[in-house]
Motif scaffolding. Structure first.
Motif, short mmCIF file in Angstrom:
data_model
loop_
_atom_site.label_atom_id
_atom_site.label_comp_id
_atom_site.label_asym_id
_atom_site.label_seq_id
_atom_site.Cartn_x
_atom_site.Cartn_y
_atom_site.Cartn_z
N PRO A 168 0.80 -1.24 0.00
CA PRO A 168 0.00 0.00 0.00
C PRO A 168 0.82 1.28 0.00
CG PRO A 168 -0.17 -1.15 2.11
CD PRO A 168 0.48 -2.09 1.16
N ASP A 169 2.09 1.22 0.42
CA ASP A 169 2.92 2.43 0.38
C ASP A 169 3.86 2.46 -0.82
OD1 ASP A 169 4.76 0.49 1.01
OD2 ASP A 169 5.52 1.47 2.82
N GLY A 170 3.83 1.42 -1.66
CA GLY A 170 4.65 1.39 -2.86
C GLY A 170 6.11 1.06 -2.63
N ARG A 171 6.46 0.63 -1.43
CA ARG A 171 7.87 0.34 -1.14
C ARG A 171 8.23 -1.13 -1.36
NH1 ARG A 171 9.19 2.45 4.71
NH2 ARG A 171 11.23 1.66 4.05
N LYS A 172 7.25 -2.01 -1.34
CA LYS A 172 7.49 -3.44 -1.49
C LYS A 172 6.56 -4.01 -2.56
CE LYS A 172 10.10 -4.20 2.38
NZ LYS A 172 11.36 -4.97 2.50
N ILE A 173 6.91 -5.19 -3.05
CA ILE A 173 6.00 -5.94 -3.90
C ILE A 173 5.94 -7.38 -3.39
CG2 ILE A 173 6.31 -4.53 -5.95
CD1 ILE A 173 8.24 -6.59 -7.03
N ALA A 174 4.76 -7.97 -3.47
CA ALA A 174 4.59 -9.40 -3.22
C ALA A 174 4.33 -10.07 -4.56
CB ALA A 174 3.44 -9.65 -2.26
N TYR A 175 4.74 -11.32 -4.68
CA TYR A 175 4.52 -12.05 -5.92
C TYR A 175 4.65 -13.54 -5.62
CZ TYR A 175 9.63 -12.54 -6.13
OH TYR A 175 10.94 -12.83 -5.83
N VAL A 188 4.67 -17.49 -1.88
CA VAL A 188 4.56 -16.03 -1.77
C VAL A 188 5.94 -15.46 -1.40
CG1 VAL A 188 3.51 -14.10 -0.54
CG2 VAL A 188 2.14 -16.13 -1.08
N MET A 189 6.40 -14.50 -2.19
CA MET A 189 7.66 -13.83 -1.97
C MET A 189 7.41 -12.34 -1.78
SD MET A 189 9.84 -16.38 -2.30
CE MET A 189 11.43 -15.55 -2.50
N ILE A 190 8.34 -11.68 -1.06
CA ILE A 190 8.27 -10.23 -0.87
C ILE A 190 9.62 -9.64 -1.24
CG2 ILE A 190 7.96 -8.35 0.79
CD1 ILE A 190 6.05 -10.11 2.33
N ALA A 191 9.61 -8.58 -2.04
CA ALA A 191 10.85 -7.96 -2.49
C ALA A 191 10.72 -6.44 -2.42
CB ALA A 191 11.16 -8.39 -3.93
N PRO A 244 7.82 -8.83 10.79
CA PRO A 244 8.31 -7.46 10.99
C PRO A 244 9.42 -7.07 10.01
CG PRO A 244 8.01 -8.55 13.10
CD PRO A 244 7.79 -9.60 12.05
N GLU A 245 10.32 -8.01 9.70
CA GLU A 245 11.44 -7.67 8.82
C GLU A 245 11.02 -7.48 7.36
OE1 GLU A 245 11.34 -12.21 9.25
OE2 GLU A 245 11.01 -10.42 10.49
N LEU A 246 9.80 -7.88 7.01
CA LEU A 246 9.32 -7.73 5.64
C LEU A 246 8.23 -6.68 5.50
CD1 LEU A 246 9.13 -11.49 4.51
CD2 LEU A 246 10.98 -9.84 4.15
N LEU A 247 7.90 -6.02 6.59
CA LEU A 247 6.86 -5.00 6.53
C LEU A 247 7.30 -3.85 5.61
CD1 LEU A 247 5.76 -4.78 10.26
CD2 LEU A 247 4.35 -5.58 8.35
N PRO A 248 6.35 -3.26 4.88
CA PRO A 248 6.71 -2.10 4.03
C PRO A 248 7.05 -0.88 4.87
CG PRO A 248 4.37 -2.65 3.82
CD PRO A 248 4.97 -3.66 4.74
#
Length: 328
Positions: A247-254, A271-274, A324-328
């Motif tokens: 929602p803040d545009g800093r991360k993407i999930a795929y 599910v990955m987060i980058a 927590p370490e993957l939060l945007p």
């Protein structure tokens, strides 16, 4: 020829209905999948869900629910518009009659005007419908507005008054912006195809500021496109599908895959987060989990991800907290 096809279709329908009355229907099976620790199941019925999307207030997830059968085979690409309460899991079916027939709506379900309205595609070609529709449904009043359109919708612009739609032809890929007030479409991107599978984009996610579009193609690659540029998209992830902006545009999930062959043979991944540019990718779950995940969708506050889990015949909707370490 078309009238003959309709006559035959009607006969087969009547025959199926007659047989259904003579023989009792089997009990609906309960989907059974290897559990994923740390998730909460929001659905538990024998069905196939598509394209989950959160309401702006984070209380509801909308999806297309397609009926499925015990027999092998993929379910219909059409279904009901379902609204699923995140807190309770209660499911509400939205099928404004007589405009929309049950189990004949098309996705994705798009939230409009601050969550007071939804929109979805509807084109019952076999039922004799002449023109595709985008159906707007007011959740507060139940009012329905069918809008005749040229193309299937993909997502809404941040202003809520425009929809990104397909404008592709046989030899090219194209997308444009449909103004819901005027019905006019302005071109956004048009790319010629030199080979049949080139520029075959099927998954889309627009950044919160409306400036960057993630596009996943049919071969399991994710590209980024700068809105308004008209330039060819840039590859950022492979093999991968179903990109989704935080929602803040800093991360993407795929959804990430072990190899390109996993994508080609319909194997679902993890599910990955980058980061927004696709680097520093990490799995949502720290421990190794079974495959079968699709369509991750961020909650409006970025603390949770809803995703589908199952196979090509049926699935369930799961909810997981973002570490927590993957939060945007």
């Amino acid at each position: 020829m078309r009238s003959l096809a309709r006559t035959l279709l009607g006969f087969l329908f009547l025959l199926a209905a007659t047989l259904a009355c003579q023989f009792p229907s089997p009990a609906e099976p309960t989907p059974s999948y290897e559990p994923i620790p740390g998730t909460r199941r929001l659905t538990d019925d024998f069905a196939y869900y598509r394209d989950p999307s959160w309401s702006p207030d984070g209380r509801t997830i909308a999806a297309i629910r397609s009926p499925t059968t015990i027999d092998p085979g993929n379910p219909s690409t059409e279904g009901d518009v379902d609204l699923i309460d995140v807190a309770s899991g209660d499911r509400q079916v939205v099928a404004p009659s007589p405009i929309v027939k049950p189990e004949r709506a098309g996705g994705p379900v798009i939230w409009l005007t601050g969550g007071k309205e939804i929109a979805f595609f509807y084109f019952d070609f076999m039922g004799g419908q002449q023109t595709p529709l985008i159906v707007r449904y007011n959740l507060e009043t139940g009012d329905t507005e069918p809008v005749e359109v040229c193309c299937a919708p993909l997502l809404a612009a941040p202003d809520g008054n425009r929809l990104l739609v397909y404008t592709s032809s046989n030899g090219s890929f194209g997308i444009g912006w449909l103004n819901l007030d005027t019905g006019l479409v302005s071109e956004e991107l048009s790319l010629l195809r030199e080979t049949p599978r080139e520029h075959q984009y099927v998954d889309f996610s627009l950044s919160p500021d409306g400036e960057s579009l993630l596009m996943g193609d049919a071969d399991g690659q994710v590209f980024t496109y700068q809105v308004g540029s008209g330039a060819a998209p840039t590859l950022i992830l492979s093999p991968a599908t179903d990109p989704s902006w935080s929602p803040d545009g800093r991360k993407i999930a795929y959804i990430g895959f072990g190899s390109a062959s996993d994508v080609q043979f319909g194997q679902f991944g993890q599910v990955m987060i980058a980061e927004a540019n696709g680097v520093s990718a990490q799995p949502l779950f720290s421990d190794s989990q079974p495959g079968g995940m699709r369509s991750p969708a961020w909650s409006p506050d970025g603390t949770q991800i809803a995703f589908l889990y199952g196979n090509s015949s049926s699935n369930v909707l799961l909810l997981a907290d973002v570490p927590p370490e993957l939060l945007p």
